[in-house]
Design a protein around this motif. Structure first.
Motif, short mmCIF file in Angstrom:
data_model
loop_
_atom_site.label_atom_id
_atom_site.label_comp_id
_atom_site.label_asym_id
_atom_site.label_seq_id
_atom_site.Cartn_x
_atom_site.Cartn_y
_atom_site.Cartn_z
N ARG A 85 -5.02 1.90 4.13
CA ARG A 85 -5.12 0.67 3.32
C ARG A 85 -6.50 0.56 2.71
N SER A 86 -7.11 -0.64 2.79
CA SER A 86 -8.39 -0.81 2.10
C SER A 86 -9.50 0.05 2.72
N VAL A 144 -11.90 -6.96 -8.61
CA VAL A 144 -11.77 -5.53 -8.28
C VAL A 144 -11.91 -4.70 -9.55
N LEU A 182 -10.41 -6.06 -0.90
CA LEU A 182 -9.00 -5.73 -0.68
C LEU A 182 -8.60 -6.02 0.77
N ALA A 183 -9.53 -5.72 1.72
CA ALA A 183 -9.21 -5.96 3.13
C ALA A 183 -8.90 -7.44 3.35
N TYR A 188 0.81 -1.21 0.00
CA TYR A 188 0.00 0.00 0.00
C TYR A 188 0.86 1.27 0.00
N GLY A 248 -13.69 -2.43 -1.05
CA GLY A 248 -12.95 -2.29 0.21
C GLY A 248 -12.87 -3.64 0.91
#
Ligand code: BGC
Length: 523
Positions: free
Chosen positions: A448-449, A386, A368-369, A73, A365
């Protein structure tokens, strides 16, 4: 049938006119200002992911990018790199202030011409840049071009368009923004393979649309409103007849004269906007629309899509190609807006898109998390998921908040505050774009996400705004907005009520209630 009623009320509001070739050609030429803007938006993401470019101007980022085990990230987090992208928007904020005066005093057409000269100078400076200073100077010139262009083009189109086609024609500006972004990414895809100077072609390519805009702007005619506002009544009437394609333009002409008469009584449009209650609804809605447009998170995708895709583990080529896919969706969905905005109206598009964008940002979100940790490479199929979510998000934006963020502020202000009011909208757009461009890579590194949930929360707020506070402006002539829109809205009509009279009324009512109570207690 409700459909019939809508069509009827739309034409009731309109003046006699045809959709003439003159209006079409002028709108398309002016919209080339959007192509320039879009090209600048699209080009920076790809260029900043090119190694040759990074090695020359940002060697620290280059080393960081290639360091093994660097945090996913954070690998592009560098404030100078962000400054390269965002400096353009700083210049645009300042120049749109100058442009709002220029536009009023000299007219819309010369403002568009100045924009194209700035664009040209910026493209040349960037293409030959030898150091960071030259590079940033080029971006500042491009920013000045964006400030002048974005101030004049939407106003120009809204003023020449007949009311019932205004939405669709105005969205040509956004359409060319999206085409500019797409062309920029296609060019980046090819120039990224040309070592070591591919990036120079990418940045210098902005000269193409600048030249088209400069030459094209010689052909367009000034808007009747701007001509008449500057005392050129005969010419204004002549242009009005020509662009409307009918001789019977008396009603519209006298409407413009009325608007100009009112405008003349306003000495300082900026003071008027801030101090007068009756200007607040437009000021609030016009500027907040632009804040919301940016806080959808669209420019995270537009500027940093290639960087984002590389973060998710796609190779350099695949990343640039994915950006081309999302940009094509952006163009196609904008076309849908052109054909629907004057039929189904502005609010419905905005509200539908809110739901679509909300789902896309939240699921993105969550994905990605779950699957992109600090140092792993995300499995390819999740990267594809995504990518699909980004397309869903971009299409929702492209038929709503993207074009309408420019259209609505350009049509809601009365003439006396139009340039000044639109300045607030343009500069708010630039300020928010600057903030996002300048902070996104650092936010991505820290949040981050979570950053996608941050944007999702904004989307909820903008949905409430569109449902409760934004009136519909479809089909209403531009100089009749106050009477037909603002004075009829459940909340904003209060800004037009006479405060003194209202207080008197309230006192009378209090007095009546008191009298009733006294009578009752006596009885
Ligand atoms: C926005 C830009 C955005 C573009 C994407 C425009 O309306 O102002 O910030 O990058 O749409 O298509």
């Amino acid at each position: 049938m409700p459909g019939n009623i809508m069509v009827k009320s739309c034409s009731d509001n309109d003046f006699p006119s045809k959709l003439t070739g003159q209006v079409l050609v002028c709108s398309i030429i002016a919209a080339f200002g959007g192509l320039m803007f879009g090209y600048d938006i699209g080009i920076s993401g790809g260029v900043t992911s090119m190694d040759d470019f990074l090695k020359k101007f940002f060697p620290i980022v280059y080393v960081k990018k290639h360091k093994a085990r660097e945090n996913n990230y954070c690998k592009y987090d560098n404030e100078y790199l962000q400054l390269f992208t965002s400096s353009l928007y700083l210049a645009a904020i300042l120049s749109s202030f100058a442009a709002s005066f220029f536009c009023k005093i000299w007219g819309r057409k010369p403002t568009i011409q100045v924009a194209s000269i700035f664009f040209l100078a910026g493209a040349i400076l960037n293409a030959v840049a030898q150091n960071l200073g030259m590079l940033i100077a080029g971006r500042l010139c491009l920013g000045a071009g964006v400030g002048f262009g974005n101030q004049a083009v939407p106003l120009f189109i809204s003023e020449i368009a007949p009311a019932k086609y205004r939405g669709g024609l105005n969205i040509c500006f956004q359409l060319l923004i999206t085409i500019g972004i797409l062309i920029a990414n296609i060019i980046n895809y090819f120039t990224s393979k040309l070592h070591p100077y591919g990036w120079r072609i990418s940045l210098g390519g902005a000269a193409g649309p600048a030249i088209i805009l400069l030459l094209g702007s010689i052909l367009i005619s000034e808007t009747p409103t701007s001509l008449i506002e500057r005392g050129k009544n005969e010419k204004g009437l002549e242009v009005l007849k020509k662009i409307r394609g009918v001789d019977n333009v008396d009603k519209e002409y006298s409407e413009i004269l009325n608007a100009i008469e009112l405008a003349k009584q306003v000495k300082s449009p900026f003071r008027n906007l801030i101090m007068k209650r009756s200007s607040w609804p437009q000021l609030f809605c016009g500027t907040i629309l632009q804040v919301f447009q940016q806080f959808t998170g669209i420019n995270v995708v537009m500027f940093y899509a290639p960087v984002l895709f590389q973060t998710m583990g796609l190779g350099g080529d695949a990343s640039l190609l994915s950006a081309v896919v999302t940009d094509s969706i952006n163009v196609a969905a904008t076309l849908i807006a052109i054909f629907t905005v004057d039929r189904i109206g502005r609010r419905l598009l905005l509200i539908e898109a809110v739901m679509q964008m909300l789902v896309a940002q939240s699921v993105m979100g969550a994905t990605l998390a779950k699957h992109l940790k600090s140092t792993n490479i995300m499995p390819k199929h999740y990267a594809v998921v995504v990518l699909i979510l980004i397309c869903v998000f971009v299409s929702g934006f492209a038929w709503s908040w993207g074009p309408l963020g420019w259209l609505i502020p350009s049509e809601i202000f009365p003439l006396e505050t139009r340039s000044a009011g639109f300045f607030f909208a343009v500069s708010m757009n630039m300020l928010c774009t600057f903030l996002i461009a300048q902070t996104f890579l650092s936010m991505l590194c820290r949040m981050r996400s979570g950053i996608f949930f941050f944007f999702a929360a904004w989307i909820v707020v903008m949905g409430l705004f569109a449902i409760f506070l934004l009136p519909e402006t479809k089909g209403i002539p531009i100089d009749e907005m106050n009477e037909k829109v603002w004075k009829k809205h459940w909340l904003w009509k209060r800004c037009y009520e006479d405060c003194g009279e209202k207080k008197l009324q309230e006192k009378k009512e209090d007095f009546k209630i008191q009298e009733n109570l006294d009578d009752k207690s006596l009885a």
